[in-house]
Design a protein around this motif. Structure first.
Motif, PDB file in Angstrom:
ATOM      1  N   THR A  15       9.178 -17.073  14.220  1.00 25.74           N
ATOM      2  CA  THR A  15       8.768 -17.112  15.238  1.00 25.74           C
ATOM      3  C   THR A  15       9.389 -18.521  16.668  1.00 25.74           C
ATOM      4  OG1 THR A  15       7.214 -17.532  15.564  1.00 25.74           O
ATOM      5  CG2 THR A  15       7.195 -15.603  15.504  1.00 25.74           C
ATOM      6  N   GLY A  16       9.234 -19.785  15.674  1.00 24.63           N
ATOM      7  CA  GLY A  16       9.572 -20.811  16.645  1.00 24.63           C
ATOM      8  C   GLY A  16       7.553 -20.749  17.650  1.00 24.63           C
ATOM      9  N   ASP A  17       6.953 -20.326  17.634  1.00 26.51           N
ATOM     10  CA  ASP A  17       5.800 -20.234  18.597  1.00 26.51           C
ATOM     11  C   ASP A  17       4.428 -20.175  17.732  1.00 26.51           C
ATOM     12  OD1 ASP A  17       6.910 -19.089  20.949  1.00 26.51           O
ATOM     13  OD2 ASP A  17       6.891 -17.033  20.464  1.00 26.51           O
ATOM     14  N   LYS A  18       3.390 -20.617  18.408  1.00 28.14           N
ATOM     15  CA  LYS A  18       1.933 -21.246  17.757  1.00 28.14           C
ATOM     16  C   LYS A  18       2.023 -19.535  18.472  1.00 28.14           C
ATOM     17  CE  LYS A  18      -1.457 -23.183  16.347  1.00 28.14           C
ATOM     18  NZ  LYS A  18      -1.334 -23.494  15.607  1.00 28.14           N
ATOM     19  N   LEU A  19       0.953 -18.897  16.740  1.00 29.79           N
ATOM     20  CA  LEU A  19       0.338 -17.541  17.449  1.00 29.79           C
ATOM     21  C   LEU A  19      -0.653 -18.505  17.076  1.00 29.79           C
ATOM     22  CD1 LEU A  19       2.506 -15.775  14.128  1.00 29.79           C
ATOM     23  CD2 LEU A  19       3.079 -16.056  17.220  1.00 29.79           C
ATOM     24  N   LEU A  20      -1.272 -16.824  17.828  1.00 28.31           N
ATOM     25  CA  LEU A  20      -3.027 -16.781  18.186  1.00 28.31           C
ATOM     26  C   LEU A  20      -3.665 -16.018  17.738  1.00 28.31           C
ATOM     27  CD1 LEU A  20      -3.790 -19.021  21.992  1.00 28.31           C
ATOM     28  CD2 LEU A  20      -3.376 -19.959  19.483  1.00 28.31           C
ATOM     29  N   LEU A  21      -4.570 -15.753  16.789  1.00 28.46           N
ATOM     30  CA  LEU A  21      -5.467 -14.734  16.838  1.00 28.46           C
ATOM     31  C   LEU A  21      -5.823 -13.563  18.261  1.00 28.46           C
ATOM     32  CD1 LEU A  21      -7.999 -15.546  14.390  1.00 28.46           C
ATOM     33  CD2 LEU A  21      -5.575 -14.897  13.856  1.00 28.46           C
ATOM     34  N   SER A  22      -5.510 -12.460  18.357  1.00 29.52           N
ATOM     35  CA  SER A  22      -5.953 -11.607  18.837  1.00 29.52           C
ATOM     36  C   SER A  22      -7.453 -11.321  19.563  1.00 29.52           C
ATOM     37  CB  SER A  22      -5.464 -10.162  18.730  1.00 29.52           C
ATOM     38  OG  SER A  22      -4.607 -10.106  18.964  1.00 29.52           O
ATOM     39  N   PRO A  23      -7.659 -11.795  20.882  1.00 33.84           N
ATOM     40  CA  PRO A  23      -9.353 -11.608  21.496  1.00 33.84           C
ATOM     41  C   PRO A  23      -9.681 -10.657  19.968  1.00 33.84           C
ATOM     42  CG  PRO A  23      -7.978 -11.792  23.261  1.00 33.84           C
ATOM     43  CD  PRO A  23      -6.992 -11.543  22.128  1.00 33.84           C
ATOM     44  N   ALA A  24     -11.368 -11.411  20.316  1.00 33.71           N
ATOM     45  CA  ALA A  24     -12.455 -10.046  19.192  1.00 33.71           C
ATOM     46  C   ALA A  24     -12.414  -8.470  19.732  1.00 33.71           C
ATOM     47  CB  ALA A  24     -13.981 -11.115  19.199  1.00 33.71           C
ATOM     48  N   ASP A  25     -12.679  -8.243  20.944  1.00 39.49           N
ATOM     49  CA  ASP A  25     -12.407  -6.646  21.296  1.00 39.49           C
ATOM     50  C   ASP A  25     -11.781  -6.126  21.568  1.00 39.49           C
ATOM     51  OD1 ASP A  25     -11.481  -8.254  23.770  1.00 39.49           O
ATOM     52  OD2 ASP A  25     -11.987  -7.892  25.571  1.00 39.49           O
ATOM     53  N   ASP A  26     -10.770  -6.797  20.799  1.00 44.77           N
ATOM     54  CA  ASP A  26      -8.963  -6.142  20.780  1.00 44.77           C
ATOM     55  C   ASP A  26      -8.867  -5.153  19.592  1.00 44.77           C
ATOM     56  OD1 ASP A  26      -6.241  -5.075  20.741  1.00 44.77           O
ATOM     57  OD2 ASP A  26      -5.552  -6.601  21.364  1.00 44.77           O
ATOM     58  N   PRO A  27      -8.879  -3.786  19.827  1.00 45.31           N
ATOM     59  CA  PRO A  27      -9.300  -2.845  18.330  1.00 45.31           C
ATOM     60  C   PRO A  27      -8.105  -3.237  18.056  1.00 45.31           C
ATOM     61  CG  PRO A  27      -9.043  -0.912  20.239  1.00 45.31           C
ATOM     62  CD  PRO A  27      -9.043  -3.238  20.687  1.00 45.31           C
ATOM     63  N   HIS A  28      -6.832  -3.434  18.595  1.00 46.42           N
ATOM     64  CA  HIS A  28      -5.907  -3.318  17.481  1.00 46.42           C
ATOM     65  C   HIS A  28      -5.048  -4.523  17.100  1.00 46.42           C
ATOM     66  CE1 HIS A  28      -3.593   0.362  18.710  1.00 46.42           C
ATOM     67  NE2 HIS A  28      -4.223  -0.187  19.808  1.00 46.42           N
ATOM     68  N   ALA A  29      -6.173  -5.763  16.990  1.00 43.25           N
ATOM     69  CA  ALA A  29      -6.249  -6.905  16.106  1.00 43.25           C
ATOM     70  C   ALA A  29      -5.500  -7.167  14.993  1.00 43.25           C
ATOM     71  CB  ALA A  29      -7.217  -7.099  16.648  1.00 43.25           C
ATOM     72  N   TYR A  30      -5.906  -5.882  14.777  1.00 41.80           N
ATOM     73  CA  TYR A  30      -6.012  -5.377  12.842  1.00 41.80           C
ATOM     74  C   TYR A  30      -6.681  -3.730  12.709  1.00 41.80           C
ATOM     75  CZ  TYR A  30      -9.875  -8.074  12.161  1.00 41.80           C
ATOM     76  OH  TYR A  30     -11.250  -8.634  12.455  1.00 41.80           O
ATOM     77  N   ALA A  31      -5.387  -3.166  12.792  1.00 42.10           N
ATOM     78  CA  ALA A  31      -6.284  -1.417  12.376  1.00 42.10           C
ATOM     79  C   ALA A  31      -5.228  -1.030  11.125  1.00 42.10           C
ATOM     80  CB  ALA A  31      -5.615  -1.318  14.112  1.00 42.10           C
ATOM     81  N   LEU A  32      -6.186   0.192  10.804  1.00 41.98           N
ATOM     82  CA  LEU A  32      -4.670   0.928  10.000  1.00 41.98           C
ATOM     83  C   LEU A  32      -4.354   2.057  10.843  1.00 41.98           C
ATOM     84  CD1 LEU A  32      -7.642   0.568   6.897  1.00 41.98           C
ATOM     85  CD2 LEU A  32      -5.278  -0.285   7.105  1.00 41.98           C
ATOM     86  N   TYR A  33      -3.033   3.416   9.899  1.00 39.46           N
ATOM     87  CA  TYR A  33      -3.010   3.628  10.890  1.00 39.46           C
ATOM     88  C   TYR A  33      -3.071   4.934   9.831  1.00 39.46           C
ATOM     89  CZ  TYR A  33      -3.019   1.025  14.346  1.00 39.46           C
ATOM     90  OH  TYR A  33      -2.934  -0.177  15.886  1.00 39.46           O
ATOM     91  N   TYR A  34      -3.164   6.054  10.262  1.00 45.93           N
ATOM     92  CA  TYR A  34      -3.183   6.903   8.916  1.00 45.93           C
ATOM     93  C   TYR A  34      -2.600   8.108   9.396  1.00 45.93           C
ATOM     94  CZ  TYR A  34      -6.983   5.334   6.438  1.00 45.93           C
ATOM     95  OH  TYR A  34      -8.475   3.778   5.818  1.00 45.93           O
ATOM     96  N   TYR A  35      -1.843   8.540   8.531  1.00 39.29           N
ATOM     97  CA  TYR A  35      -0.953   9.817   8.930  1.00 39.29           C
ATOM     98  C   TYR A  35      -1.109  11.102   7.509  1.00 39.29           C
ATOM     99  CZ  TYR A  35       1.238   7.215  12.211  1.00 39.29           C
ATOM    100  OH  TYR A  35       2.251   5.852  12.561  1.00 39.29           O
TER     101      TYR A  35
END
Length: 289
Positions: free
Chosen positions: A139-159
């Motif tokens: 990306t060329g960007d400095k990437l940061l973790l999503s805030p601790a209250d963000d449920p989408h920071a890492y999530a599983l999606y089921y079909y």
């Protein structure tokens, strides 16, 4: 809005056998029960480093730029990492929160808050310095973790039911900066495809359509505000599970955007209890976001 998760666990596919894994048992309803794995979890940093050093990373960065911040790799994760994710995804089936929005989406989700309790390996992979460093190179960007209250920071999606899908959309960032989505294939016993359109926000390039079926261990990485995409409907007796990681360039969010984001997550993905109980708990402790 949401209905109880299905209790029938689908029989593990050939990847479990090939990886030397016994079928993952369903996690119990207790908060302390970990997802069951028959093998010790690999070190995420070492596993990622062993893969990315084999890539032509200069070419991948060029591809990412040429495709308006989009990259697809059919084979990204080390096999031992994929095996851990498959086992975790099957073990977390009882935790799935299902939602249905007429005309837009149908499916199930497991948020980072549940993952933190029951499948900590996923959180470790999300925080991998090797993974983040590689994504920063693209990306060329400095990437940061999503805030601790963000449920989408890492999530599983089921079909897992006929008609499970999500319609055309962007992964709109409510943060002040950019938000990048890393999508990892976990289970694919389905005909579902990721359909996408490149360059839709670039007036200098014509829109370009594409479609991929992401195998276990495959990767899609993109700027959520630039890629228009959808997941096509599942058919009878199909199962698809994907894992997404969200990284941001600025973790700040204006209050009115936070309200919109929280209600969207509660209604369309994780349920009000998951979203607002975590938010209230952090506020009560006086924790920042």
């Amino acid at each position: 809005m949401s209905v109880p998760a299905e209790e029938n666990v689908i029989t593990p596919n050939s990847m479990d056998t090939a990886a030397g894994l016994a079928p993952a048992s369903a996690v119990s309803g207790t908060a302390s029960a970990p997802a069951s794995h028959s093998n010790a979890a690999p070190d995420p940093d070492r596993a990622v480093a062993s893969r990315v050093r084999t890539f032509d990373n200069a070419q991948l960065r060029k591809d990412f730029d040429d495709q308006s911040a989009f990259l697809y790799l059919e084979d990204f994760l080390a096999p031992e990492v994929t095996a851990q994710l498959v086992a975790a995804a099957r073990a977390l089936l009882p935790e799935v929160n299902r939602n249905y929005l007429p005309g837009h989406k149908q499916g199930g989700s497991v948020s980072r808050h549940t993952i933190d309790r029951l499948a900590p390996f996923i959180a470790q992979l999300y925080r991998s310095k090797e993974l983040i460093g590689w994504l920063e190179h693209l990306t060329g960007d400095k990437l940061l973790l999503s805030p601790a209250d963000d449920p989408h920071a890492y999530a599983l999606y089921y079909y897992t039911k006929p008609g499970d899908h999500i319609g055309w959309h962007y992964d709109t960032s409510y943060y002040d900066g950019r938000r990048y989505t890393l999508l990892l294939g976990v289970i694919d016993e389905s005909s579902c495809r990721l359909d996408y359109e490149l360059h839709t926000r670039n007036p200098e390039k014509a829109d370009e359509r594409g479609s991929v079926q992401i195998p276990p261990g495959g990767l899609v990485f993109f700027d959520g505000d630039k890629l228009r995409h959808r997941i096509t409907p599942a058919l009878d007796n199909e199962m698809r599970v994907s894992l997404t990681f969200e990284y941001v360039t600025d973790p700040n969010m204006r209050p009115w955007r936070r309200v919109i984001s929280n209600f969207k997550d509660a209604i369309a993905y994780f349920g009000f209890r998951q979203v607002f109980s975590q938010f209230a708990r952090r506020n009560a402790k006086g924790e920042g976001v």
